[in-house]
Design a protein around this motif. Structure first.
Motif, mmCIF file in Angstrom:
data_model
loop_
_atom_site.group_PDB
_atom_site.id
_atom_site.type_symbol
_atom_site.label_atom_id
_atom_site.label_comp_id
_atom_site.label_asym_id
_atom_site.label_seq_id
_atom_site.Cartn_x
_atom_site.Cartn_y
_atom_site.Cartn_z
ATOM 1 N N ASN A 24 0.864 -1.180 0.000
ATOM 2 C CA ASN A 24 0.000 0.000 0.000
ATOM 3 C C ASN A 24 0.912 1.246 0.000
ATOM 4 O O ASN A 24 1.755 1.403 0.891
ATOM 5 C CB ASN A 24 -0.889 -0.030 1.253
ATOM 6 C CG ASN A 24 -1.865 1.129 1.311
ATOM 7 O OD1 ASN A 24 -1.495 2.272 1.043
ATOM 8 N ND2 ASN A 24 -3.100 0.849 1.670
ATOM 9 N N HIS A 25 0.737 2.090 -0.987
ATOM 10 C CA HIS A 25 1.556 3.295 -1.142
ATOM 11 C C HIS A 25 1.581 4.149 0.146
ATOM 12 O O HIS A 25 2.614 4.727 0.494
ATOM 13 C CB HIS A 25 0.980 4.102 -2.314
ATOM 14 C CG HIS A 25 1.694 5.364 -2.635
ATOM 15 N ND1 HIS A 25 2.784 5.416 -3.475
ATOM 16 C CD2 HIS A 25 1.471 6.633 -2.240
ATOM 17 C CE1 HIS A 25 3.196 6.666 -3.584
ATOM 18 N NE2 HIS A 25 2.417 7.437 -2.843
ATOM 19 N N MET A 26 0.447 4.214 0.836
ATOM 20 C CA MET A 26 0.385 5.047 2.049
ATOM 21 C C MET A 26 1.223 4.440 3.179
ATOM 22 O O MET A 26 1.810 5.153 3.979
ATOM 23 C CB MET A 26 -1.067 5.264 2.496
ATOM 24 C CG MET A 26 -1.956 5.949 1.467
ATOM 25 S SD MET A 26 -1.186 7.347 0.614
ATOM 26 C CE MET A 26 -1.195 8.592 1.892
ATOM 27 N N GLY A 66 3.864 2.927 2.551
ATOM 28 C CA GLY A 66 5.191 3.358 2.099
ATOM 29 C C GLY A 66 5.541 4.732 2.657
ATOM 30 O O GLY A 66 6.619 4.938 3.205
ATOM 31 N N HIS A 67 4.607 5.673 2.563
ATOM 32 C CA HIS A 67 4.898 7.018 3.091
ATOM 33 C C HIS A 67 5.159 6.966 4.599
ATOM 34 O O HIS A 67 5.986 7.710 5.113
ATOM 35 C CB HIS A 67 3.745 7.977 2.775
ATOM 36 C CG HIS A 67 3.826 8.572 1.394
ATOM 37 N ND1 HIS A 67 4.923 9.263 0.930
ATOM 38 C CD2 HIS A 67 2.943 8.568 0.352
ATOM 39 C CE1 HIS A 67 4.715 9.679 -0.316
ATOM 40 N NE2 HIS A 67 3.518 9.254 -0.697
ATOM 41 N N ILE A 68 4.457 6.087 5.308
ATOM 42 C CA ILE A 68 4.693 5.971 6.758
ATOM 43 C C ILE A 68 6.114 5.473 7.018
ATOM 44 O O ILE A 68 6.869 6.060 7.794
ATOM 45 C CB ILE A 68 3.671 5.012 7.419
ATOM 46 C CG1 ILE A 68 2.254 5.600 7.347
ATOM 47 C CG2 ILE A 68 4.057 4.724 8.868
ATOM 48 C CD1 ILE A 68 1.159 4.681 7.890
ATOM 49 N N ILE A 80 0.548 13.541 4.349
ATOM 50 C CA ILE A 80 0.123 14.702 3.562
ATOM 51 C C ILE A 80 0.734 14.623 2.170
ATOM 52 O O ILE A 80 1.910 14.873 1.989
ATOM 53 C CB ILE A 80 0.512 16.023 4.273
ATOM 54 C CG1 ILE A 80 1.922 15.941 4.880
ATOM 55 C CG2 ILE A 80 -0.486 16.350 5.364
ATOM 56 C CD1 ILE A 80 2.377 17.233 5.560
ATOM 57 N N SER A 81 -0.115 14.222 1.209
ATOM 58 C CA SER A 81 0.417 14.078 -0.151
ATOM 59 C C SER A 81 -0.518 14.765 -1.135
ATOM 60 O O SER A 81 -1.430 15.493 -0.751
ATOM 61 C CB SER A 81 0.574 12.597 -0.486
ATOM 62 O OG SER A 81 -0.693 12.015 -0.636
ATOM 63 N N GLY A 82 -0.285 14.498 -2.427
ATOM 64 C CA GLY A 82 -1.106 15.125 -3.448
ATOM 65 C C GLY A 82 -2.509 14.538 -3.492
ATOM 66 O O GLY A 82 -3.460 15.198 -3.899
ATOM 67 N N THR A 128 8.725 12.910 -1.335
ATOM 68 C CA THR A 128 7.857 12.689 -2.496
ATOM 69 C C THR A 128 8.003 11.218 -2.934
ATOM 70 O O THR A 128 8.874 10.501 -2.442
ATOM 71 C CB THR A 128 8.230 13.645 -3.652
ATOM 72 O OG1 THR A 128 9.638 13.586 -3.813
ATOM 73 C CG2 THR A 128 7.824 15.065 -3.353
ATOM 74 N N ASP A 129 7.154 10.813 -3.871
ATOM 75 C CA ASP A 129 7.079 9.395 -4.229
ATOM 76 C C ASP A 129 8.434 8.808 -4.638
ATOM 77 O O ASP A 129 9.182 9.423 -5.384
ATOM 78 C CB ASP A 129 6.069 9.211 -5.354
ATOM 79 C CG ASP A 129 4.656 9.444 -4.854
ATOM 80 O OD1 ASP A 129 4.477 9.568 -3.628
ATOM 81 O OD2 ASP A 129 3.737 9.496 -5.687
ATOM 82 N N ASN A 130 8.696 7.622 -4.142
ATOM 83 C CA ASN A 130 9.969 6.945 -4.413
ATOM 84 C C ASN A 130 9.790 5.448 -4.191
ATOM 85 O O ASN A 130 8.765 5.007 -3.662
ATOM 86 C CB ASN A 130 11.049 7.510 -3.482
ATOM 87 C CG ASN A 130 10.741 7.245 -2.021
ATOM 88 O OD1 ASN A 130 11.053 6.179 -1.495
ATOM 89 N ND2 ASN A 130 10.054 8.179 -1.355
HETATM 90 ZN ZN ZN Z 1 2.723 9.526 -2.527
#
Ligand code: ZN
Ligand code: KG4
Length: 402
Positions: free
Chosen positions: A158-160, A162-164, A187-189, A366-368
């Motif tokens: 899950n991308h989110m 990933g952000h965590i 907090i993303s786009g 940002t996304d990676n």
């Molecule tokens: Zn993102």
């Protein structure tokens, strides 16, 4: 454990190889310039770009790691290099079916992959949502094709999440430094969420935006100010310039209350609501009305508006997060997602006292793909059965929730 991370949920095509929490190499292509003229990400165009770029990026990644480690870690070239691709007919048939909707990816795959030996990779972690479904599918199908050819397990991420876990990459933070219960503000786009974290992989969304995401509001306000896409970083830049000029007027001292000398103030939507939800569409509209009322905008006025907008966002985010920290007794706070690249927001959250605050390196805000590989590693260690996921069950889920 060595993991290949793949991220294609939006407009970054990103790959990496990690070992535990260290990064062995990364390769990323940002499509920002391609989508700029549309003022937003165009899904079918994003899909085609991912399909075109994945194999060249993968080759580049393997070569970079080989150079850095002075080994043939990943890209050992077969001695049969000059001979035709040596996939069996059955393999070719499988790949043609798997990648039938990504012809650019298929031809690059058939050309390059047979020329190298299986790299030293134990698992592939790939984003399967949330995001743009056509874009997600490209990454998923690439993962499945590699997994099939080299018999490597695939971990859907899950991308989110990933952000965590983006805060875990690198040496400065160890997994044990983050104590639970923890709280994450994402907090993303596309998202604005407060997440209660009981332990790694155990997430509960306690609040979210009811309309625009923070990054979206940044981008829309930027467009109102005629700033290039994506506007988030430009708003931050203008606001930063305004704050600097104000501090200079103030004899080099930062004013205690930044909004003090700004002729503009904007509402703080839902700041006192009895939940952890957010709303940014009213704030955006209020900026729009102000801009219409003003007519001509001087560079100075643009700066002041950007600054006042940023102040409103920061205050809402801080207030809501503080309330959640108290309610959930959080011992650690993680702030992730593209908007944490914003200087004012970074500084404001790092200034919070009473708990440990974790923020990703700028390159991982940002996304990676590193955050995806980190999530893969956490999931594989917490729950090894993810390594047995049947690839057929991995499908793109545009609206996937945590
Ligand atoms: Zn993102
Ligand atoms: O996490 P991310 O890369 O992609 C999504 O998953 O959405 O976040 C992208 C968002 C965009 O809205 C972009 O304008 C915003 O993050 N952003 C920023 C900054 N850098 C990126 N917003 C404010 N200040 C920045 N410095």
């Amino acid at each position: 454990m060595k993991i290949l991370g793949i991220e294609t949920s939006c407009d970054e095509t990103a790959l990496c190889i990690t070992e535990g929490f260290s990064v062995l190499g990364t390769s990323l292509f940002s499509q920002v310039k391609i989508h700029e003229k549309y003022g937003g990400v165009f899904p079918m165009l994003a899909k085609r770009e991912h399909a075109k770029n994945l194999v060249p990026l993968f080759k580049n990644l393997l070569e970079k790691i080989d150079t850095a480690t002075q080994t043939e870690f990943a890209g050992k070239t077969k001695t049969t290099r000059n001979q035709p691709a040596d996939f069996t007919d059955a393999q070719k048939e499988f790949l043609e079916k798997m990648l039938e909707r990504e012809p650019e990816l298929l031809s690059a795959f058939l050309e390059y992959i047979p020329t190298i030996e299986k790299p030293n990779i134990d698992a592939i972690a790939v984003t399967y949502g949330p995001g743009l479904e056509p874009a997600l599918w490209v990454g998923i199908n690439f993962a499945k094709a590699l997994g099939y050819i080299w018999n490597i397990p695939i971990i859907p991420i899950n991308h989110m999440e990933g952000h965590i876990v983006s805060v875990l990459a690198g040496a400065q933070v160890t997994k044990t430094a983050i104590t639970f219960p923890a709280l994450a503000l994402l907090i993303s786009g596309g998202h604005t969420e407060l997440v209660h974290i009981l332990d790694w992989t155990k997430y509960e969304v306690i609040g979210q935006t009811r309309d625009d995401a923070v990054g979206e509001a940044f981008d829309k306000v930027a467009r109102m100010l005629s700033l290039p896409y994506p506007g988030g970083p430009h708003i931050g830049e203008l606001a930063g310039k305004e704050r600097k000029e104000r501090a200079e007027q103030n004899g080099g001292k930062k004013s205690d209350d930044d909004s003090e000398k700004n002729p503009f103030t904007f509402p703080r939507p839902m700041i006192h609501s009895n939940d952890f939800d957010f709303s940014f569409s009213g704030l955006k509209t209020s900026v729009l009305y102000k801009i219409k009322e003003l007519g001509e905008l001087t560079p100075k006025i643009k700066q002041q508006i950007a600054c006042a907008f940023e102040d409103a966002v920061v205050e809402v985010l801080l207030e809501k997060t503080k309330k959640a920290i108290i309610k959930y007794g959080a011992k650690s706070l993680i702030v992730g997602g593209g908007v944490i690249a914003n200087t004012k927001i970074r500084e404001s959250f790092l200034g919070l006292s009473g708990l440990q605050v974790f923020i990703p390196d700028l390159s991982l805000a940002t996304d990676n793909a590193v955050m995806i590989a980190m999530a893969g590693y956490i999931n594989a260690t917490k729950n090894p059965s993810v390594l047995k996921t049947d690839p057929k069950t991995i499908v793109a889920q545009g609206n996937l929730r945590l």
